[in-house]
Motif scaffolding. Structure first.
Motif: not given
Length: 367
Positions: A144-147, A159-161, A318-321
């Motif tokens: 997820n984070y590398l992508l 988160d939008h595109d 990315w707002g996960h932590a």
């Protein structure tokens, strides 16, 4: 967690090539040689494995590094302080696109430039088409984070595109073939499997984003190190020994045979061996493609808190932590790795952490 000394340690894994150190340690009798009984348990996906590890059905696991951080910080509804005694692999993930999405991009050679991908998505949006659905294996994952980092490098908002969804690794190739998703980022051999069957086209490896990035870790349940440190050190020593065996090129065909028989009976052995040799299997009639940074085992085995900090930085981006607290990476215990490695002869050298593009500053080893 209560564990009777005579009861085998239960260690879970998800069917992936980077679970090989556990599978090989079992197949070669290394756990027994180090005096610890172990039972391996194949799990369908990361959510099931996380819950079993958190609630006592497993003693240890082949685990996503960012997931160990999420558990330590209580992100996602569960808080558990695991103990990470080893890394299991570096590299080993592929990003694969559906033939239709690859065709929309036009001719490209891997690794795909993120700007080319962004151009294709902007053209798609102008035609009134929805964002493509891209799968990752778990929200708290290197995938997820590398992508996300790669998408953002092309000017896209992950988160939008695009529409990011979660699909367990063994199911991504089928989901791509069925049209449920238009691409994925997954650990091998599932990307190679999709390419070899014609379901997808190889775009790039996550090692093209962060060369020699850390992948899965060997993690133990909360409190187990205090209750049975001897068994944890024995398992860790066996896994380090298996990693050394796997990195010997003379053993790769045999490793492929073991993994096919024990983990991937439905896949051709050539697909599994290709992953071990640092290649992505190709469609029938084509040659496998060599990767810039192949799957590596022994160089990954010492757990590096500096690299765990890179995952935490990405989770915050990315707002996960919400925390930068060192407690989130406290599960990483290189001291236990050192003690386990000292049991082996010759003693393996500790691998150095690698520079991460997910951090704005260099790692301590680069200072």
């Amino acid at each position: 967690m209560d564990r009777a000394p005579e009861r085998p340690l239960r260690i879970g894994f998800v069917p992936l090539t980077d679970a090989a150190p556990l599978v090989i340690a079992d197949a070669l009798g290394l756990f027994a040689r180090h005096g610890v009984p172990v039972v391996l348990s194949a799990e369908a996906g990361w959510a099931a494995l996380r819950d079993k590890l958190a609630f006592g059905a497993l003693d240890g696991a082949h685990l996503l590094g960012p997931l160990a951080i999420a558990l330590a910080a209580g992100i996602g509804g569960l808080r558990r302080r695991l103990t990470v005694t080893a890394g299991l692999a570096r590299n080993g993930n592929t990003i694969v696109l559906s033939p239709a999405l690859a065709s929309a991009i036009g001719g490209f050679a891997a690794p795909l430039d993120p700007r080319r991908f962004a151009e294709a998505l902007h053209a798609r949006a102008e035609e009134g088409l929805p964002p493509p659905t891209i799968a990752v294996v778990f929200p708290f994952s290197s995938h997820n984070y590398l992508l996300r980092h790669w998408l953002a490098a092309g000017g896209l908002d992950p988160d939008h595109d695009v529409r990011l969804v979660v699909v367990p690794p063994p199911r991504v190739a089928r989901a791509l073939a069925d049209g449920a998703i238009e691409g994925f980022c997954v650990g091998e051999p599932w990307g190679s499997h999709a390419v070899a069957t014609g379901a997808g086209r190889f775009a790039l490896a996550t090692a093209d984003i962060w060369p020699d990035h850390p992948e899965k870790v060997l993690a133990f349940a909360e409190g187990l190190v205090e209750q049975d440190e001897a068994s944890i050190l024995a398992v860790t020593a066996a896994v380090i020994e298996a990693a050394r065996w796997l990195d010997d090129s003379a053993n790769r065909v045999e490793a492929g045979r073991i993994l096919q028989e024990r983990v991937f009976p439905e896949l051709p052995r050539s697909t599994i061996v290709a992953a071990l040799e640092g290649q992505v299997a190709a469609a029938q009639g084509a040659q496998p493609q060599g990767l810039r940074a192949p799957l590596r085992f022994l160089a990954a085995s010492r757990p590096c808190p500096e690299e765990a900090a890179a995952w935490l930085a990405a989770m915050r981006r990315w707002g996960h932590a919400a925390t930068a607290d060192a407690k989130a990476i406290a599960p990483w215990r290189p001291d236990l790795w050192e003690r386990a490695a000292s049991r082996l002869s010759p003693r393996p050298e500790a691998g150095r952490p690698t520079r991460s593009p997910l951090l704005n500053t260099p790692l301590e080893s680069d200072a």
